[in-house]
Design an enzyme around this catalytic site. Structure first.
Site, PDB file in Angstrom:
ATOM      1  N   GLY A 296      -4.209  13.134  12.344  1.00 28.07           N
ATOM      2  CA  GLY A 296      -5.437  12.918  13.093  1.00 28.07           C
ATOM      3  C   GLY A 296      -5.317  11.796  14.096  1.00 28.07           C
ATOM      4  O   GLY A 296      -4.256  11.533  14.670  1.00 28.07           O
ATOM      5  N   SER A 297      -6.408  11.082  14.314  1.00 32.57           N
ATOM      6  CA  SER A 297      -6.528  10.170  15.451  1.00 32.57           C
ATOM      7  C   SER A 297      -5.673   8.915  15.377  1.00 32.57           C
ATOM      8  O   SER A 297      -5.593   8.169  16.356  1.00 32.57           O
ATOM      9  CB  SER A 297      -7.994   9.773  15.638  1.00 32.57           C
ATOM     10  N   VAL A 298      -5.028   8.631  14.242  1.00 33.42           N
ATOM     11  CA  VAL A 298      -4.084   7.514  14.250  1.00 33.42           C
ATOM     12  C   VAL A 298      -2.951   7.794  15.246  1.00 33.42           C
ATOM     13  O   VAL A 298      -2.294   6.871  15.722  1.00 33.42           O
ATOM     14  CB  VAL A 298      -3.513   7.252  12.838  1.00 33.42           C
TER      15      VAL A 298
END
Length: 626
Positions: A296-298
């Site tokens: 995801g957004s990491v």
């Protein structure tokens, strides 16, 4: 003598024959033996000595034989009994943590075996053994004892109490052989790192398997980089997060950014390495290194670093995030989007998928793949464990434009948590990649590092990550005095070829202190459920960020870090002024401080051929923002 007396009497007329004379004891005079008598006496003496010697030898032989019959099987059975353990069991070196605390050691134990040929009543013996060793099944034990073999194992590695109980039974045909048993004093706390061995002390998992040759027969302890104190803190905080949000598992990793040493590695659920054979396969699965996940957004950490280092954008550039991106039948949208042009700091802080996708579209697939390889995300982690998963991503020939956009926010590519930690370390460590290790490194053993991005870009990434904990989705990880920075991630899990509606990975990756990062922390909870405390959310900011904050608060004093005031020069971040309206998610204010910068042209409704189902979401389905 008689003649002398007679002569004296004849010469001396006055001699009185009645005068007392000396008495001679005839028994005191040894008679002279003849030669025949002497030989007879010597022969008798020799016969007596020979008889005594033969009697002594016979006595010794009988005594030894009685001992052998009583305590040992016959010679043929001895050979058969010792066959499985012909070679003596070698000592196995201890495994210790960086401070010398024992994580694994070996103890001498007794193992029970039998010679069935000497067992007179197998059924009765089996029942007696079951009374003192309840885990020995009566039927199967009786079947083993009722055979014509000369050797069978009954139970390995008995405790002293069990050995004494068997001895008290006094059953002929039962014997003990001394062996070594691997002991794990820390139990499940170190299970996935240390691993375990089989009954013959051969490594089967973890460090026990990776360094099996070194540990076998070794005398010098193997010292790991793990700090048991930090391991305990991470295990406790991760377990609390998993329990609070009813997750099915979790991962916690702490590393020393400067040396590449892993200070803590936790995978939940875990197991008892002393009884690994009865553990459920899911508990033995090391999520930290063997599991690969869409993070995801990491991944926006890497996306921003690529754009800034490749020169396709600058920290002040703006990308239009007003409308969702529609590509073929897929839609890329923001969770609580601003619906306006966003600067690079805003894209990162608000975790805009639309802005990230457009940034990636600028540098393209080829550049993206090259940088991801430099960050170590396209190959297995070099960490010294046998349980290491291979990353999953589209083949270069199938790496379409849609893949480039979705990889920008961590979808369509799966990596292990250990890979993620190593890559982020390079992004914040002045742009230098340090090979991770589970072994303690001295100052002279720390590698120089390989450059991935420039020092300037690394500094900008640190400022972006600090924004997330000051004004962004990671505020709950901000620990006063330690200048924590990080990035949230909430990735939908793919199940059955589609992204599941209510199954995700909530993660938060952090480093501190951000002015010169020394430590990195990753907390990831698998399939968390919303609760009242999180106001109905199960995102990385609500689930994992608080655990990271608690770990920082507990470990920083242990590591000798001194907190600094919030107004200290090192704690200041010039990018804060560029994201003034985070706390108003619905804000569409056109007067952002960077709106003077010309925004890039929107992608609009550009049509691109789609790839496999894992590359993007279903039509009209908004993607996560964290």
């Amino acid at each position: 003598m008689i003649g002398w007396f007679r002569s004296a009497r004849a010469q001396r007329p006055g001699f009185d024959v009645r005068q007392p004379q000396p008495v001679i004891d005839p028994m005191a005079v040894e008679p002279e033996l003849s030669g025949l008598q002497s030989r007879i006496l010597e022969t008798s003496h020799n016969r007596i000595m020979l008889g005594a010697g033969l009697f002594a030898v016979a006595f010794v032989v009988i005594t030894v034989r009685l001992a052998m019959v009583t305590l040992m099987p016959d010679e043929q059975d001895i050979a058969q009994a010792r066959k499985p353990a012909a070679a003596p069991v070698a000592d196995r070196a201890d495994i210790i943590d960086r401070n010398g605390v024992v994580l694994a050691t070996s103890l001498t134990t007794a193992s029970l075996y039998a010679n069935p040929k000497q067992i007179k009543d197998p059924d009765n013996v089996a029942e007696l053994l079951n009374m003192v060793l309840p885990d020995l099944n009566v039927a199967s034990t009786a079947a083993k004892l009722d055979s014509d073999r000369g050797f069978i194992w009954l139970k390995r590695n008995l405790t002293p109490k069990q050995q004494d109980a068997v001895n008290r039974l006094g059953i002929p045909g039962l014997y003990f052989q001394m062996e070594t048993k691997r002991i794990y004093p820390q139990g499940a706390l170190m299970a996935h790192v240390v691993g375990f061995t089989d009954v013959d002390s051969h490594g089967l998992a973890g460090v026990e398997r990776s360094f099996d040759d070194l540990l076998s027969g070794g005398q010098r302890p193997l010292q790991l980089s793990i700090d048991l104190r930090i391991q305990h803190i991470v295990h406790e905080e991760l377990a609390r997060a998993v329990a609070d949000f009813q997750g099915i598992g979790g991962v916690g990793i702490v590393t020393d950014i400067k040396t590449g040493e892993v200070l803590a590695m936790v995978s939940l659920p875990d197991f008892d390495p002393a009884d690994a054979g009865s553990a459920d396969p899911d508990t033995r699965f090391n999520r930290a290194t063997l599991g690969v996940f869409e993070m995801g957004s990491v991944f926006k950490i890497f996306n921003s670093a690529i754009g800034l280092d490749a020169g396709t954008c600058s920290i002040s550039d703006v990308f239009d995030a007003t409308h969702p991106i529609k590509i073929s039948r897929f839609t890329i949208d923001d969770f609580h989007g601003k619906h306006r042009p966003l600067s690079v700091p805003e894209i990162f802080t608000y975790s805009s998928n639309i802005g990230s996708a457009k940034m990636a579209d600028e540098f393209g697939a080829e550049t993206q793949q090259a940088y991801l390889a430099k960050f170590g995300l396209l190959e297995k982690s070099p960490i010294e464990l046998p349980e290491v998963g291979s990353p999953m991503y589209p083949a270069p020939k199938n790496w379409k434009r849609i893949n480039t956009m979705t990889v920008a926010y961590g979808h369509g590519i799966s990596v292990s948590p250990m890979q993620l930690v190593t890559g982020v370390s390079a992004a914040v460590n002045h742009g230098l990649m340090i090979t991770p290790t589970l072994l303690k490194r001295s100052v002279n053993e720390v590698p120089a590092g390989r450059r991935v991005v420039s020092e300037k870009v690394s500094s900008e990434i640190r400022e972006l990550m600090r924004l997330v904990t000051v004004v962004g989705t990671g505020k709950l990880a901000n620990t006063p005095g330690y200048v924590v920075g990080g990035k949230t991630g909430t990735a939908d899990k793919e199940k059955g070829g589609r992204y599941a509606a209510h199954a995700n990975l909530a993660s938060f990756i952090a480093a501190f202190p951000m002015y010169d990062p020394r430590y990195e922390i990753l907390i990831m909870v698998d399939e968390p459920k919303p609760n009242a405390k999180s106001h109905g959310y199960a995102t990385g900011g609500w689930v994992s960020a608080p655990a990271v904050g608690a770990i920082v608060e507990r470990m920083a004093p242990l590591m000798g870090l001194t907190p600094i005031p919030d107004d200290a020069p090192e704690a200041q971040n010039p990018l804060v002024a560029l994201v003034p309206d985070y706390d108003s998610p619905a804000s569409k204010k056109p007067n952002s401080l960077v709106m003077q910068v010309k925004a890039t042209a929107p992608v609009g409704s550009t049509q691109v051929e789609s790839t496999q189902a894992t590359a993007a979401h279903t039509p009209g389905e908004p993607l996560e923002a964290e």
